[in-house]
Design a protein around this motif. Structure first.
Motif, mmCIF file in Angstrom:
data_model
loop_
_atom_site.group_PDB
_atom_site.id
_atom_site.type_symbol
_atom_site.label_atom_id
_atom_site.label_comp_id
_atom_site.label_asym_id
_atom_site.label_seq_id
_atom_site.Cartn_x
_atom_site.Cartn_y
_atom_site.Cartn_z
ATOM 1 N N LYS A 1 -4.362 11.637 1.772
ATOM 2 C CA LYS A 1 -4.264 12.516 1.050
ATOM 3 C C LYS A 1 -4.894 11.034 -0.474
ATOM 4 O O LYS A 1 -6.105 12.003 -0.457
ATOM 5 N N SER A 2 -4.533 10.333 -0.386
ATOM 6 C CA SER A 2 -4.233 9.352 -1.445
ATOM 7 C C SER A 2 -3.822 7.923 -1.412
ATOM 8 O O SER A 2 -2.907 7.784 -0.241
ATOM 9 N N THR A 3 -4.595 7.116 -0.874
ATOM 10 C CA THR A 3 -4.522 5.412 -1.212
ATOM 11 C C THR A 3 -3.855 4.498 -2.303
ATOM 12 O O THR A 3 -5.235 4.759 -2.745
ATOM 13 N N ARG B 1 -8.066 4.630 -3.770
ATOM 14 C CA ARG B 1 -9.206 5.513 -2.903
ATOM 15 C C ARG B 1 -8.109 7.444 -3.009
ATOM 16 O O ARG B 1 -7.159 7.659 -2.978
ATOM 17 N N ASN B 2 -8.972 8.394 -3.841
ATOM 18 C CA ASN B 2 -9.520 9.181 -3.558
ATOM 19 C C ASN B 2 -7.591 10.130 -4.390
ATOM 20 O O ASN B 2 -6.724 10.710 -4.481
ATOM 21 N N THR B 3 -7.383 9.187 -5.754
ATOM 22 C CA THR B 3 -5.632 8.799 -6.740
ATOM 23 C C THR B 3 -5.911 9.531 -7.795
ATOM 24 O O THR B 3 -7.399 9.852 -8.146
ATOM 25 N N ASN B 4 -5.122 9.932 -8.077
ATOM 26 C CA ASN B 4 -5.318 11.130 -9.541
ATOM 27 C C ASN B 4 -6.070 9.730 -10.949
ATOM 28 O O ASN B 4 -5.125 8.601 -10.625
ATOM 29 N N SER B 5 -6.451 10.600 -11.163
ATOM 30 C CA SER B 5 -7.037 9.904 -12.248
ATOM 31 C C SER B 5 -6.411 10.048 -13.313
ATOM 32 O O SER B 5 -6.244 11.025 -14.159
ATOM 33 N N PHE B 6 -5.775 8.779 -14.019
ATOM 34 C CA PHE B 6 -5.391 9.534 -15.967
ATOM 35 C C PHE B 6 -5.245 8.010 -16.037
ATOM 36 O O PHE B 6 -6.123 6.656 -15.517
ATOM 37 N N THR C 1 0.745 -0.639 0.667
ATOM 38 C CA THR C 1 -0.103 -0.038 -0.062
ATOM 39 C C THR C 1 0.712 0.999 0.341
ATOM 40 O O THR C 1 1.790 1.153 1.127
ATOM 41 N N LEU C 2 1.065 1.971 -0.788
ATOM 42 C CA LEU C 2 1.202 3.431 -0.738
ATOM 43 C C LEU C 2 0.344 4.383 -0.766
ATOM 44 O O LEU C 2 -0.891 4.625 -0.959
ATOM 45 N N LYS C 3 0.610 5.012 0.634
ATOM 46 C CA LYS C 3 -0.094 6.968 0.772
ATOM 47 C C LYS C 3 0.622 7.733 0.845
ATOM 48 O O LYS C 3 1.821 7.721 1.336
ATOM 49 N N CYS C 4 -0.517 8.763 0.455
ATOM 50 C CA CYS C 4 -0.011 10.365 0.700
ATOM 51 C C CYS C 4 -0.098 10.941 1.541
ATOM 52 O O CYS C 4 -1.815 11.242 1.447
ATOM 53 N N LEU C 5 0.664 10.877 2.852
ATOM 54 C CA LEU C 5 -0.198 11.957 3.854
ATOM 55 C C LEU C 5 0.023 13.005 3.944
ATOM 56 O O LEU C 5 0.971 13.461 3.528
ATOM 57 N N GLU C 6 -1.031 13.689 4.153
ATOM 58 C CA GLU C 6 -0.803 14.861 4.708
ATOM 59 C C GLU C 6 -0.652 15.455 6.057
ATOM 60 O O GLU C 6 -1.370 15.078 6.293
#
Length: 137
Positions: free
Chosen positions: A92-94, A111-116, A59-64
């Motif tokens: 922020k995203s997972t 979860r809350n990831t950039n969509s591309f 799991t890779l998370k971006c914590l804010e």
């Protein structure tokens, strides 16, 4: 190539100013399944990589955090106190994924990831990093 080293390399390639936070030697006897990376100096976001410890699931998370100064202080405290110092960070995203091989990652949860445009069943390391990039989420 070791999967953790591969992911470290991908992270460093995508976030060229990033650095991994290291624990003091008193934690050497404890297995490491959590890895923390500062994206760049004076940034309020921290990347957290969790490994299941046995298999190929990550799991890779971006914590804010509220501000960069707070994160700088917490990163300094991490060396001696461990990962609990980051508990005040908000995800922020997972992105959860399974490692199938170099540049063969299967996204399992977003979860809350950039969509591309990407194929969730055949993601590259760079795709994974872009998914959680706080500048685009």
């Amino acid at each position: 190539m070791d999967v953790i080293d591969y992911l470290r390399d991908e992270l460093k390639n995508y976030y060229s100013e990033s650095s991994e936070l290291l624990l003091s030697s008193r934690f050497d006897n404890q297995p490491r399944f959590n890895f923390y990376f500062q994206i760049k100096a004076d940034c309020r976001f921290l990347l957290y990589l969790n490994w299941d410890g046995e298999g190929r699931y990550f799991t890779l998370k971006c914590l804010e955090f509220s501000d960069a100064a707070l994160l700088t202080q917490l990163a300094s405290d991490y060396t001696e106190k461990g990962s609990r110092v980051f508990n005040i960070g908000q995800p922020k995203s997972t992105l959860s994924f399974m490692y199938q091989g170099k540049n063969k990652l299967n996204g399992t949860e977003f979860r809350n990831t950039n969509s591309f445009p990407f194929d969730r069943n055949s993601m590259s390391g760079q795709d994974v990093m872009q998914c959680v990039n706080p500048e685009f989420v």
